[in-house]
Design an enzyme around this catalytic site. Structure first.
Site, short mmCIF file in Angstrom:
data_model
loop_
_atom_site.label_atom_id
_atom_site.label_comp_id
_atom_site.label_asym_id
_atom_site.label_seq_id
_atom_site.Cartn_x
_atom_site.Cartn_y
_atom_site.Cartn_z
N GLY A 153 0.75 -1.26 0.00
CA GLY A 153 0.00 0.00 0.00
C GLY A 153 0.77 1.30 0.00
O GLY A 153 0.15 2.35 -0.15
N GLY A 192 2.97 2.54 -2.18
CA GLY A 192 3.48 3.01 -3.48
C GLY A 192 2.84 4.32 -3.95
O GLY A 192 1.68 4.61 -3.65
N CYS A 224 -0.10 3.58 -6.07
CA CYS A 224 -0.87 2.44 -5.55
C CYS A 224 -2.14 2.95 -4.89
O CYS A 224 -2.11 3.98 -4.21
CB CYS A 224 0.03 1.76 -4.53
SG CYS A 224 -0.83 0.68 -3.42
P1 5GP Z 1 6.95 3.92 -5.28
O1 5GP Z 1 8.44 3.85 -5.24
O2 5GP Z 1 6.44 4.46 -6.57
O3 5GP Z 1 6.37 4.61 -4.09
O4 5GP Z 1 6.44 2.41 -5.15
C1 5GP Z 1 6.80 1.43 -6.08
C2 5GP Z 1 6.09 0.14 -5.73
O5 5GP Z 1 4.66 0.31 -5.79
C3 5GP Z 1 6.32 -1.00 -6.70
O6 5GP Z 1 7.58 -1.60 -6.55
C4 5GP Z 1 5.18 -1.94 -6.35
O7 5GP Z 1 5.44 -2.72 -5.22
C5 5GP Z 1 4.06 -0.97 -6.00
N1 5GP Z 1 3.10 -0.83 -7.12
C6 5GP Z 1 3.35 -0.57 -8.41
N2 5GP Z 1 2.23 -0.49 -9.13
C7 5GP Z 1 1.21 -0.74 -8.27
C8 5GP Z 1 -0.21 -0.81 -8.42
O8 5GP Z 1 -0.78 -0.60 -9.49
N3 5GP Z 1 -0.91 -1.13 -7.29
C9 5GP Z 1 -0.29 -1.35 -6.09
N4 5GP Z 1 -1.05 -1.68 -5.06
N5 5GP Z 1 1.03 -1.25 -5.92
C10 5GP Z 1 1.77 -0.96 -6.99
#
Ligand code: 5GP
Length: 348
Positions: free
Chosen positions: A184, A186, A189
């Site tokens: 959660g 991301g 996300c």
């Molecule tokens: P960020 O660095 O952008 O905060 O987080 C990256 C991570 O978000 C990714 O490695 C993956 O675990 C998660 N993530 C990527 N796309 C999605 C999505 O569509 N839904 C969710 N729940 N998590 C995502």
């Protein structure tokens, strides 16, 4: 129903308290790590940052840039490259291919593609990333066991995502070298809003690192880092690796079309991603990701310099000569709700 009343923390809830140190300059700090993976026995040497297996970030071009950067950063390739493109990349660019984790999900077609790739290029994949949204589901643990007994026997395996110590222990004992932690947090996300499920990322890292390290396992903190200081906090909390999506989005390495000077960065379970790769969102599921437009940020090299510079500086502030010492030297102070809003993507 039960309530756990103790407060769990996110990156924005804490700062790292400065400590007296003998370090004169950030140049004196070594932010590379050396690991021997618990199950594969393989060695890792480099700065333990990983580009997320998202199609705007985990690209061949990013692996090329990381190989050029020379600090040993790695890329979890997104899982949607076709077989012939993977083979061509491995054949033509061994230096970049040496920087990557090959990613799969639970779909049968992913394992079939991996099998076909290994048949064509035996031994080419040394690091595998098994990525599912919900690492608590039994089929995921079964997949870990199946892979370790079969296709991934000799590979270093990173798998997740989970957020609690008991699941980290189960996965570590089942054959996972690096357990991926984060549900959660991301930047694109929407799991927390769509399902109400999640765990504040800083506490998840602290608790999961403790569980993994007790078994000589490792964790990768995945998601929620919006600024270099968050990366420092993740390592300070005990992460062995940190995975970045949004912070690496919008660069020339995105392999996405530029529209009006902006690049669309989307979650891998967003409607946009499912339209693109699966021909739409399956009826039984809701999208748990969103798309945002991010301004073009040029070559990723400058951003890497900021991130690595921030990390070195954090180490200097607490007197950690090596990244390895950062978590021992870290004291977090709770600061209430401080918002890091540097990730400036707007929805669209
Ligand atoms: P960020 O660095 O952008 O905060 O987080 C990256 C991570 O978000 C990714 O490695 C993956 O675990 C998660 N993530 C990527 N796309 C999605 C999505 O569509 N839904 C969710 N729940 N998590 C995502």
């Amino acid at each position: 129903m039960r309530i756990e009343a103790d407060t769990k923390l996110d990156f924005k809830d804490v700062l790292i308290r400065p400590k007296r140190s003998t370090l004169a300059s950030r140049r004196d700090v070594d932010i590379a790590r050396n690991f021997t993976f618990r199950h594969s026995g393989a060695a890792f040497a480099g700065v333990p940052l990983i580009a997320a297996n998202m199609d705007g970030v985990g690209t061949f071009a990013m692996a090329r840039a990381f190989a050029e950067d020379g600090n040993g950063l790695t890329v979890a390739l997104h899982k949607h490259y076709p077989l012939d493109a993977l083979i061509a990349f491995w054949d033509a660019e061994p230096a970049a291919a040496a920087q990557v984790w090959y990613s799969i999900g639970l779909a049968e077609e992913d394992e079939d593609k991996l099998q076909a790739f290994l048949a064509a290029r035996p031994g080419a994949v040394t690091r595998l990333c098994l990525d599912v949204a919900n690492g608590y589901a039994e089929p995921f643990v079964e997949a870990v066991r199946r892979l370790k007994e079969g296709l991934a026997r000799d590979m270093t395996l990173m798998a997740g995502n989970v957020v609690t110590g008991e699941m980290v222990e189960e996965l570590t004992l089942a054959g996972v070298d690096v357990v991926k932690v984060g549900i959660g947090p991301g930047s694109v996300c929407t799991t927390r809003t769509m399902t109400g499920v999640g765990y504040p990322q800083l506490s998840a890292i602290i608790e999961c690192a403790d569980a993994a390290h007790g078994l000589k396992g490792l964790i990768c903190a995945d998601g929620g880092c919006a600024v270099p200081g968050d990366v420092a906090k993740a390592f300070g909390a005990g992460a062995d690796f940190v995975m970045l999506g949004g912070m690496l989005a919008g660069h020339d390495q995105a392999e996405e079309p530029v529209v009006d000077g902006e690049i669309v960065f989307h979650g891998m379970s967003s409607t946009r991603a499912m339209d693109r790769h699966k021909g739409g969102v399956a009826e039984y599921r809701a999208s748990e990701g969103k798309a945002v437009r991010v301004p073009r940020r040029g070559d990723v090299a400058a951003t890497l310099q900021d991130i690595l510079g921030g990390l070195r500086s954090a180490c200097t502030y607490v007197g950690a000569q090596r990244l390895k010492e950062l978590s021992k030297r870290t004291t977090f102070i709770c600061v209430g709700q401080q918002v890091n809003d540097a990730f400036t993507g707007r929805e669209g």
